[in-house]
Design a protein around this motif. Structure first.
Motif, mmCIF file in Angstrom:
data_model
loop_
_atom_site.group_PDB
_atom_site.id
_atom_site.type_symbol
_atom_site.label_atom_id
_atom_site.label_comp_id
_atom_site.label_asym_id
_atom_site.label_seq_id
_atom_site.Cartn_x
_atom_site.Cartn_y
_atom_site.Cartn_z
ATOM 1 N N ALA A 5 0.822 -1.214 0.000
ATOM 2 C CA ALA A 5 0.000 0.000 0.000
ATOM 3 C C ALA A 5 0.850 1.256 0.000
ATOM 4 O O ALA A 5 0.555 2.231 -0.685
ATOM 5 C CB ALA A 5 -0.925 -0.015 1.224
ATOM 6 N N CYS A 8 2.009 2.043 -3.471
ATOM 7 C CA CYS A 8 1.070 2.225 -4.564
ATOM 8 C C CYS A 8 0.285 3.516 -4.455
ATOM 9 O O CYS A 8 -0.486 3.840 -5.326
ATOM 10 C CB CYS A 8 0.100 1.044 -4.651
ATOM 11 S SG CYS A 8 -1.105 1.024 -3.313
ATOM 12 N N CYS A 9 0.435 4.261 -3.385
ATOM 13 C CA CYS A 9 -0.358 5.478 -3.217
ATOM 14 C C CYS A 9 0.329 6.645 -3.897
ATOM 15 O O CYS A 9 1.319 7.169 -3.388
ATOM 16 C CB CYS A 9 -0.546 5.790 -1.732
ATOM 17 S SG CYS A 9 -1.525 4.551 -0.890
ATOM 18 N N ASP A 92 -2.913 0.438 -8.868
ATOM 19 C CA ASP A 92 -2.920 0.220 -7.422
ATOM 20 C C ASP A 92 -2.792 -1.253 -7.065
ATOM 21 O O ASP A 92 -2.024 -1.641 -6.193
ATOM 22 C CB ASP A 92 -4.236 0.736 -6.825
ATOM 23 C CG ASP A 92 -4.288 2.244 -6.747
ATOM 24 O OD1 ASP A 92 -3.220 2.878 -6.733
ATOM 25 O OD2 ASP A 92 -5.403 2.796 -6.681
ATOM 26 N N ARG A 93 -3.596 -2.056 -7.723
ATOM 27 C CA ARG A 93 -3.646 -3.484 -7.419
ATOM 28 C C ARG A 93 -3.738 -4.277 -8.714
ATOM 29 O O ARG A 93 -4.293 -3.808 -9.705
ATOM 30 C CB ARG A 93 -4.874 -3.818 -6.559
ATOM 31 C CG ARG A 93 -4.918 -3.097 -5.227
ATOM 32 C CD ARG A 93 -4.090 -3.802 -4.174
ATOM 33 N NE ARG A 93 -3.950 -2.974 -2.967
ATOM 34 C CZ ARG A 93 -3.365 -3.382 -1.860
ATOM 35 N NH1 ARG A 93 -2.886 -4.615 -1.789
ATOM 36 N NH2 ARG A 93 -3.261 -2.584 -0.819
ATOM 37 N N ARG A 124 -7.328 4.147 -9.324
ATOM 38 C CA ARG A 124 -8.234 5.180 -8.822
ATOM 39 C C ARG A 124 -8.454 6.216 -9.920
ATOM 40 O O ARG A 124 -7.502 6.628 -10.589
ATOM 41 C CB ARG A 124 -7.629 5.853 -7.588
ATOM 42 C CG ARG A 124 -7.714 5.018 -6.319
ATOM 43 C CD ARG A 124 -6.787 5.563 -5.246
ATOM 44 N NE ARG A 124 -5.388 5.370 -5.647
ATOM 45 C CZ ARG A 124 -4.389 6.149 -5.245
ATOM 46 N NH1 ARG A 124 -4.624 7.200 -4.485
ATOM 47 N NH2 ARG A 124 -3.167 5.899 -5.634
ATOM 48 N N LYS A 248 -8.305 -1.207 -3.781
ATOM 49 C CA LYS A 248 -7.635 -0.032 -4.326
ATOM 50 C C LYS A 248 -6.284 0.107 -3.630
ATOM 51 O O LYS A 248 -5.746 -0.853 -3.092
ATOM 52 C CB LYS A 248 -8.494 1.215 -4.116
ATOM 53 C CG LYS A 248 -9.813 1.196 -4.904
ATOM 54 C CD LYS A 248 -9.579 1.155 -6.403
ATOM 55 C CE LYS A 248 -10.870 1.285 -7.180
ATOM 56 N NZ LYS A 248 -11.409 2.629 -7.153
ATOM 57 N N CYS A 249 -5.753 1.293 -3.615
ATOM 58 C CA CYS A 249 -4.425 1.546 -3.069
ATOM 59 C C CYS A 249 -4.298 1.058 -1.629
ATOM 60 O O CYS A 249 -3.715 0.019 -1.357
ATOM 61 C CB CYS A 249 -4.158 3.040 -3.172
ATOM 62 S SG CYS A 249 -2.726 3.610 -2.278
ATOM 63 N N ASP A 250 -4.867 1.788 -0.682
ATOM 64 C CA ASP A 250 -4.794 1.420 0.729
ATOM 65 C C ASP A 250 -6.183 1.240 1.312
ATOM 66 O O ASP A 250 -6.399 1.399 2.505
ATOM 67 C CB ASP A 250 -4.028 2.486 1.522
ATOM 68 C CG ASP A 250 -4.655 3.868 1.379
ATOM 69 O OD1 ASP A 250 -5.591 4.028 0.559
ATOM 70 O OD2 ASP A 250 -4.223 4.803 2.078
#
Length: 450
Positions: A5, A8-9, A92-93, A124, A248-250
């Motif tokens: 996470a 990836c943000c 993100d994933r 996102r 998603k990201c986190d």
């Protein structure tokens, strides 16, 4: 499979832009450049603006809320990464497991039929849209933060369109003012409630409502969704669509959509949270989003020198609710069609846009949209159909054809014997699941009465 996470943000402001798109100029020597206003800065508008600006057209990209984000599952087909040169670090994933859950909570797991090395990228929208807009600006588009209020139509084919808007600066001490752009053509990429479509009387269409909560989960719960996306079907989550939990990201996106029960959207959202149950327990809602999405193409997608793309044109598939790829694809196709006609003839015409954009679009995607519309009508009409859908989704042949069509955006020819077996299994599933579906509906009624 997905990056951690923390890694990836992204902040949209930190994304590096690399634009290598080139094409022949839309303005031959001695001729003034084509002027186009693109209204809406999502994937459709940004892709149209990039295609136009790359050709040499003077392109104005108007977006009312650059910092906004549409509620969206965020899944894109794998082919979009290369076709639209989407940097991998925007993803993100990487979903490699997908689960579809029936009204009676039977689940079909898609992971065993995913082609080797393939995955479903999850992004996102605020990150993707920001990147695409900035890439359009790198290509030469002029970004105009502002709300389009009206469109003055030309009196003759030689007259310009006048786009009236209220501009604003997103910086501190913002200054607002009214402006007018005179252009040769307009691309309406301003969503399901398109102002451009209303101004040119493009016709009404049915819209659904998408509602989504972004939920930040405890670490252990988030690890469960590291590379897993879940879809839930049933009257409790949507009478005509599905609910979802997408990583998603986190955080995870937890949402649902409906066209038939818009006033009940909060009850349906409670339903998807209840169905996900302990898997999202302890999560904290960090954002709530709602937005209309189209149910079918508009009656008129080209009117004069105005073309509609993306959600404004109605390019969202009914069965899956997918729209990001089709938005970007339609925007690019439309922008190139306008630029090519101007380079060839020195004009943009309704006939030219229809030929260069609509005809190509329909030839490539109309059959796919009709097929998915048929699936929606057959399987989403009641819990019996949904049970049959999930039972079919457990079939390896169905999974393989689904992934081949979704990941690479092409209708995959069936195998005669495989299709015959599928037809027989479909009939059997509908018969068996009719009993299960009726029992689920009876239990739901008893639960509501209690």
């Amino acid at each position: 499979m997905a990056p951690a996470a923390a890694a990836c943000c992204h902040s949209p402001a930190r994304i590096a832009i690399s634009c290598s798109a080139t094409s022949s100029s839309a303005s031959p020597p001695g001729r003034s450049p084509l002027r186009v206003a693109v209204v809406g800065g999502g994937p459709a508008g940004a892709s149209a603006a990039e295609a136009l600006a790359s050709s040499g057209a003077r392109t104005f990209l108007l977006e009312r809320s650059p910092a906004g984000a549409k509620p969206c599952g965020g899944a894109i087909p794998l082919c979009m990464l290369d076709e639209f040169a989407i940097p991998r670090d925007l993803v993100d994933r990487r979903v490699t497991r997908m689960r579809v859950v029936s009204p009676s909570n039977l689940a079909a797991d898609f992971s065993r039929s995913l082609p080797p090395g393939a995955h479903i990228p999850m992004l996102r929208r605020e990150v993707l849209d920001s990147f695409l807009r900035r890439r359009a600006a790198e290509a030469g588009a002029e970004l105009v933060p502002g709300l389009v209020t009206s469109l003055s139509l030309p009196a003759t084919p030689a007259d310009p369109y006048r786009v009236h808007y209220i501009s604003s600066s997103s910086s501190s001490g913002s200054v607002q003012g009214r402006g007018v752009l005179e252009v040769d053509a307009v691309v309406g990429a301003d969503g399901a409630n398109s102002r451009v479509a209303r101004e040119v009387a493009a016709g009404e269409y049915t819209t659904a409502i998408a509602f989504q909560e972004r939920v930040r989960l405890p670490d252990a719960a988030m690890a469960y969704y590291d590379d897993l996306a879940e879809m839930y079907v049933g009257d409790d989550v949507s009478p005509d669509f599905y609910g979802w939990v997408f990583p998603k990201c986190d955080h995870v996106a937890v949402g649902t959509g409906t066209v038939a029960a818009k006033p009940d959207i909060k009850r349906l959202q409670y339903g998807i949270r209840a169905r996900a149950g302990g898997k999202i327990a302890g999560g904290r809602v960090v954002k709530v989003e709602a937005h209309p999405i189209p149910e079918h193409p508009r009656p008129r997608r080209v009117v004069g020198r105005v073309a509609l793309v993306g959600d404004a044109a109605g390019y969202v598939t009914r069965c899956s609710g997918e729209g990001i790829y089709f938005a970007a694809k339609s925007g690019r196709l439309c922008g190139r069609a306008m630029a090519e006609e101007w380079a060839r003839t020195g004009a943009v015409t309704e006939a030219g846009i229809r030929s260069g954009y609509l005809r190509r679009w329909d030839d490539e995607y109309l059959l796919m949209f009709r097929f998915l519309d048929l699936l929606q009508r057959v399987f989403y009409g009641g819990n019996a159909g949904r049970e049959a859908l999930v039972e079919m989704c457990a079939d390896e042949y169905v999974q393989r054809r689904t992934f081949e069509s979704y990941l690479y955006k092409r209708m995959v020819p069936g195998e005669p014997l495989g299709d015959l077996r599928l037809l027989w299994r479909t009939v059997g599933s509908m018969v068996r699941c009719g009993v299960i579906g009726r029992e689920v509906e009876r239990l739901r009624r008893l639960e509501l009465q209690a």
